[in-house]
Write an enzyme that holds these catalytic residues in place. Structure first.
Site, PDB file in Angstrom:
ATOM      1  N   GLU A  58      14.354 -15.450   0.380  1.00 37.31           N
ATOM      2  CA  GLU A  58      14.699 -16.550   1.296  1.00 37.31           C
ATOM      3  C   GLU A  58      13.738 -17.713   1.098  1.00 37.31           C
ATOM      4  O   GLU A  58      13.980 -18.818   1.551  1.00 37.31           O
ATOM      5  CB  GLU A  58      14.544 -16.094   2.754  1.00 37.31           C
ATOM      6  CG  GLU A  58      15.647 -15.206   3.252  1.00 37.31           C
ATOM      7  CD  GLU A  58      15.257 -14.571   4.590  1.00 37.31           C
ATOM      8  OE1 GLU A  58      14.238 -14.968   5.214  1.00 37.31           O
ATOM      9  OE2 GLU A  58      15.978 -13.639   4.987  1.00 37.31           O
ATOM     10  N   ASP A 112       0.831  -1.199   0.000  1.00 32.43           N
ATOM     11  CA  ASP A 112       0.000   0.000   0.000  1.00 32.43           C
ATOM     12  C   ASP A 112       0.876   1.264   0.000  1.00 32.43           C
ATOM     13  O   ASP A 112       1.885   1.330   0.713  1.00 32.43           O
ATOM     14  CB  ASP A 112      -0.859  -0.027   1.273  1.00 32.43           C
ATOM     15  CG  ASP A 112      -1.945   1.023   1.285  1.00 32.43           C
ATOM     16  OD1 ASP A 112      -2.843   0.940   0.444  1.00 32.43           O
ATOM     17  OD2 ASP A 112      -1.889   1.929   2.143  1.00 32.43           O
TER      18      ASP A 112
HETATM   19  C1  NOJ Z   1      -4.419   2.937  -0.899  1.00 31.68           C
HETATM   20  C2  NOJ Z   1      -5.549   1.984  -0.665  1.00 31.68           C
HETATM   21  O1  NOJ Z   1      -5.841   1.322  -1.871  1.00 31.68           O
HETATM   22  C3  NOJ Z   1      -6.700   2.808  -0.154  1.00 31.68           C
HETATM   23  O2  NOJ Z   1      -7.881   2.054  -0.093  1.00 31.68           O
HETATM   24  C4  NOJ Z   1      -6.330   3.379   1.189  1.00 31.68           C
HETATM   25  O3  NOJ Z   1      -7.371   4.231   1.611  1.00 31.68           O
HETATM   26  C5  NOJ Z   1      -5.042   4.165   1.110  1.00 31.68           C
HETATM   27  N1  NOJ Z   1      -4.025   3.491   0.370  1.00 31.68           N
HETATM   28  C6  NOJ Z   1      -4.492   4.452   2.483  1.00 31.68           C
HETATM   29  O4  NOJ Z   1      -4.030   3.270   3.081  1.00 31.68           O
END
Ligand code: NOJ
Length: 563
Positions: A266, A217
């Protein structure tokens, strides 16, 4: 020594084949809205187990689960309170192991979401930081600063959060902390060795449980240069994204991924990763490089109209970028953050002015009007979505599908304000409606409570029209979108070939035609006029074909005889 193919054992032969992820179909499960096994209105891990056969029949190669970790759900689970556990409302670690077993038994790999930029404010570290007070070691794991003005009552800078509103929040003792997303999502300090070590532990924890890969993310925001004096918002906005920007896409983030790569390697087979990195295209290969995360999302189609010229440009650019990194390209038409593609293509095109990053806001006006204006062409949107999907599934690289798109679901606009959950809705006072409309629990049956999602009231209300798109309805219909996806994925397994394509000129600006190395051909008529069907055996089409013609807004898969 050279060996002939015949001399190799089957396991050695397997070693020669490209890694599974390079051309995989990865199906995104948004766990709280997929299937609810315990009737509390929230989808859960046993719900995924119960639908493992559905996923196998669909023919996906992997499932990526959005966060299922303990969370207060300030941001749909992307506010993680404990990275090494399952939210008790969604199940237990044993349930998770059962799910991995059930999916692996069906040949489906498992990818989990890692959220390293921020934790939840309920995370033990943040709670400890609040208690320990200013100057404490616990506060060092986050980004705490003194405020400005009399008594430090003003935030350290005028920065705004991605979800709207200020990016700083004041705590009881007067200090401020940085949160680039919701208030409940404090940014971590990635200069801190404990932060780095803890994420390595998390990656090993899930890898040891059999997880095959990770989706990272906001992979481009972890490291920051917060040397004082901090720049203002205007100063930040004027800076180039050249690897030295204080907050975004810094070169030093790749030190983290180089360390992670060693961890992934790994394992046998090495664990995979895909970056969610909203960066300048020229910098995507840094994330997709084999010594970094190995693959990166390409979101360009989320920001494109259903338009031959735009699609061709996106494909050519992204195949070049993938080649530059040694990775394979990725294709995304829908995910949990954007208006579903059937709906986007049923609304007026974006046009030159609004394309680019703002394209992701397509549908904003329509959502604000509760689905009234501009008028949605439901049928046309779905026809175009089916054509776009077959186009994408014919491309070299990995296709990421989002739950419900295989049913041709439209975005749900008619969610009352009182039922909305997305922090963007609240942080912009409803100006931005947010992403709940693509996160409505799936309809499994036309009849019964919650359309078969579960027996309890679903955590976001489903509209009555979901009945028409329920899985049981579509399973019984050979012309349904579900049947089309199943057929396409089955064929894709048999037709899959080398990671290249050759464009065949069509003489029409609104028709694209490409050929894969084994003679698999894909023709998409984006236009309103029919197009003569090229020679070859028709394997599949997104709409019924006319007599030797491809009708408007239709994709055909062909195989040339003798190839
Ligand atoms: C990207 C994610 O896809 C989204 O759903 C989220 O709100 C933001 N990152 C923050 O984590």
């Amino acid at each position: 020594m050279t060996i002939s193919v015949d001399d190799r054992r089957p396991d050695e032969l397997e070693d020669q084949s490209p890694p599974w992820w390079r051309q995989a179909v990865v199906y995104q499960v948004y766990p709280r809205s997929f299937a609810d096994a315990n009737g509390d209105g929230l989808g859960d891990i046993p719900g995924v187990v119960a639908r493992a056969d559905y996923l196998a029949e669909l023919g996906v190669d992997a499932v990526w689960l959005s966060p299922f970790y303990p969370s207060e759900l300030a941001d749909g689970g992307y506010d993680v309170a404990d990275y090494r556990d399952v939210d008790p409302r969604l199940g237990t670690l044993d349930d998770f192991d059962d799910m991995v077993g059930a999916l692996h038994a069906r040949g489906i790999r498992v990818v989990v979401d890692i959220v390293p930029n921020h934790t939840s404010d309920r995370h033990a570290w943040f709670q400890e930081a609040l208690e320990a007070g200013r100057g404490s070691a616990a506060r060092e794991r986050y980004i705490f600063r003194e405020g400005k003005g009399p008594q430090g009552a003003e935030p350290p800078t005028d920065w705004v959060s991605v979800f709207g509103g200020p990016a700083w929040e004041r705590v009881a003792d007067g200090q401020w902390y940085l949160h680039n997303f919701a208030t409940e999502q404090p940014d971590l300090n990635w200069d801190h060795p404990e932060v780095r070590a803890d994420f390595v532990r998390t990656l090993r924890f899930w890898s040891d449980r059999g997880v095959d890969g990770f989706r990272i993310d906001v992979a481009h925001m972890l490291t920051k240069d917060l040397t004082e004096p901090l720049p203002s918002r205007a100063e930040l906005d004027a800076l180039p994204f050249d690897g030295k920007h204080p907050l975004i896409d810094r070169d030093d983030v790749h030190e983290i991924y180089a360390e992670w790569r060693k961890v992934f390697n790994e394992y046998d087979p090495p664990r995979t990763a895909v970056a969610e990195a909203w960066v300048d295209p020229s910098r995507v290969p840094l994330y997709a490089h084999p010594e970094s995360l190995g693959q990166a999302f390409n979101f360009d189609l989320l920001q494109s109209d259903f338009d031959a010229g735009q699609f061709r440009q996106v494909v050519s650019d992204n195949l070049d970028l993938a080649a530059a990194s040694g990775s394979s390209s990725t294709w995304v038409l829908s995910n949990h953050d954007v208006v579903r593609h059937a709906t986007r293509y049923g609304l007026p095109p974006l046009g030159e002015q609004q394309r680019g990053r703002d394209g992701i806001k397509q549908g904003a006006e329509w959502l604000r009007s509760g689905g009234a204006e501009p008028a949605l062409d439901r049928e046309g949107g779905l026809r175009r979505a089916r054509a776009a999907t077959l186009f994408v599934l014919g491309l070299p690289g990995s296709a990421y599908l989002y739950q419900g798109e295989e049913l041709g679901l439209h975005e749900v606009a008619e969610i009352p304000a009182s039922e909305r959950q997305d922090p963007t809705f609240f942080r912009t006072a409803g100006e931005e409606i947010g992403r709940d409309g693509c996160r409505v629990p799936l309809p499994w049956t036309a009849e019964g409570p919650a359309f078969g999602f579960g027996v309890g009231a679903p955590h976001i209300p489903q509209p009555g029209w979901f009945a028409e798109s329920a899985v049981d309805v579509e399973e019984a219909d050979a012309g349904s979108t579900l049947s089309l996806y199943r057929h396409a994925l089955e064929l894709r397994h048999t037709l899959q070939t080398g990671e290249t394509l050759e464009w065949i000129e069509t003489g029409r600006p609104d028709v694209l035609h490409f050929r894969r190395p084994n003679g698999w051909e894909v023709v998409t008529n984006f236009g309103a006029e029919q197009y003569p069907l090229p020679a070859g055996d028709v394997e599949l089409s997104s709409s019924p074909l006319g007599d030797a013609v491809i009708p408007a807004e239709t994709t055909v898969w062909l195989v040339r005889p003798g190839e």
